[in-house]
Scaffold this active site. Sequence first.
Site, PDB file in Angstrom:
ATOM      1  N   ASN A   1      -6.637  -8.597  -7.444  1.00 36.58           N
ATOM      2  CA  ASN A   1      -6.546  -9.309  -6.167  1.00 36.58           C
ATOM      3  C   ASN A   1      -7.818 -10.061  -5.819  1.00 36.58           C
ATOM      4  OD1 ASN A   1      -7.369  -6.443  -5.965  1.00 36.58           O
ATOM      5  ND2 ASN A   1      -7.845  -6.994  -3.855  1.00 36.58           N
TER       6      ASN A   1
ATOM      7  N   CYS B   1      -9.436  -7.239   2.064  1.00 31.65           N
ATOM      8  CA  CYS B   1      -9.092  -5.911   2.573  1.00 31.65           C
ATOM      9  C   CYS B   1     -10.306  -5.128   3.023  1.00 31.65           C
ATOM     10  CB  CYS B   1      -8.325  -5.119   1.529  1.00 31.65           C
ATOM     11  SG  CYS B   1      -6.679  -5.785   1.290  1.00 31.65           S
TER      12      CYS B   1
ATOM     13  N   GLN C   1      -0.213  -8.936  -6.468  1.00 36.49           N
ATOM     14  CA  GLN C   1      -0.648 -10.336  -6.594  1.00 36.49           C
ATOM     15  C   GLN C   1       0.180 -11.111  -7.618  1.00 36.49           C
ATOM     16  OE1 GLN C   1      -2.931 -11.997  -4.798  1.00 36.49           O
ATOM     17  NE2 GLN C   1      -3.531 -10.211  -3.599  1.00 36.49           N
TER      18      GLN C   1
ATOM     19  N   THR D   1       0.837  -1.205   0.000  1.00 35.83           N
ATOM     20  CA  THR D   1       0.000   0.000   0.000  1.00 35.83           C
ATOM     21  C   THR D   1       0.870   1.252   0.000  1.00 35.83           C
ATOM     22  OG1 THR D   1      -1.884  -1.075   1.054  1.00 35.83           O
ATOM     23  CG2 THR D   1      -1.687   1.302   1.361  1.00 35.83           C
TER      24      THR D   1
END
Lengths: 134, 384
Positions: free
Chosen positions: B149, B322, B177, B71
């Site tokens: 993802n 997430c 990923q 991130t």
Amino acid sequence: MYRPELIEHLVRPQNVGELSEPDGFGESGHAACGDVVRFTVRISNGTVAAVGYKAYGCAPCIAAGSAMTELIQGESIIRAAAISREDLRRALGGELPEGKEHALTLVLDALHRALEDYWNREAEEADLVEGYRG
Amino acid sequence: MGIYLDHAATTPPDPRVLEAMLRHLREVRGNPSSIHSGGVAARNAIEEAREEVARLLGAEPQEIIFTGGGTEADNLAVFGLARAAGEKRHIVAAPIEHPAVRNAVKHLEAGGYEVTWLEVDAYGVVDPEAFRRALRPDTAFATVMWANNEVGSVQPVAELAEICRECGVPFHTDAVQAVGHLPVSVEEAPVFTLAFSGHKLYGPPGVGVLYVREGVELAPVSFGGGQERGLRNGTENVAGICGLGVACRIARAELEERMRHERELRDRIISGLTRIPGVSLNGHPERRLPNNVHVSVDGVEAEGLVLVLDAQGFAVGKGSACSSGEHKASPVLLAMGLGEREAFSAVRISVGRENTVEEVDRFVEAFSGAVAGLRELSPLRTGG
């Protein structure tokens, strides 16, 4: 995230199904909103003799429906109708995660509709007040 | 010990990674910025890891910036490219981006940037020609992830990056990923920046990478001691970086075998699950991550299914891990044209190298039983 009591009801839900020719039928929620709970009850001598439930939705909805069937089984109608959010919450092991409390409201609403349906049928049968259902 | 099928969320660190990290933590005394021998040893460990990362990507070591995770790397790229672009205030982005990119771009949009959100097809894939048409002279940068993802679809990143190079527009890709699961080469895909994370390829959590092509201008978004060319300030997570270096070396050596194994298990699960009535595969049937299975299950909400499977010893993901704390339909699935009910019924299964054929066969059986149980409960289905 969820308490073991809630998981237990989710994994091994009690009283799953729909009673044939029930004395009361109640459903709450919409598939579009994500959750639907349905109760069917059989009443004998003023007590909940049998209950069946079905649920579609998040885990707390499924678990709360199952917990509710255990709480009302064999209880008088009045006691069943008086079961509170706190009673249901306790049966699920305590507080639900944020944003999941709606499951309790939904299950209580569905049960109240089933009991109301029973009372309406009784009233009709007894030919009490015309248009009572309205 | 249960069966772990959620590798897209995080992978268990390889024992060789742990060994390298522990060795560093036990033996090296020094801040990599210090000039004493302990500091030099820490600095050397970082530079060795940097070379391993560069080799995996086909990059030069000086193009590798270590960050605090995927991130952070994505945020550095998005804000760093935007700030470096000066007066250019247009961005091209895909709606299927991970929140690390999507929400960073939305933040810029709220601050006055104009964003062209690309459309995707039913598999969640961007059309290169539509992408080309979206680019403008005032485009600050464009961003499309390498592989999604959630649904696992692989984007035509090499083609998109080439279009950007022709048009002179910086191109960022989130390859979190993909790295360690697919061949990812910055020689073949001329991206400007590329982000990935340690804990998705059997490395440690809390460490990531931003590849920044030589000559690409990136403005800093944090300020401090000037570490990592001033782009990621703060004392380096040396043990984590060492672990990531080892994870990259292992990935390079074992990628082919890893992919073969993951594909075999993935296809076995897809074949088993899609035989269950009302179970449909999301994402591209062929151009997908070797470890990803993503299905919608008619008449069942994912949360209950995931928890019932968990009680039986199988760990899988619901929707996107997430955003699992929120009851919101995944923007990725909605962009692909799925309805809310299909989106809420989506489950992600991601295999790893330690999974076996026997495990995934047991999983398919358990999945089938759990779905049947939840469907029996559902008032929306009659006789299904």
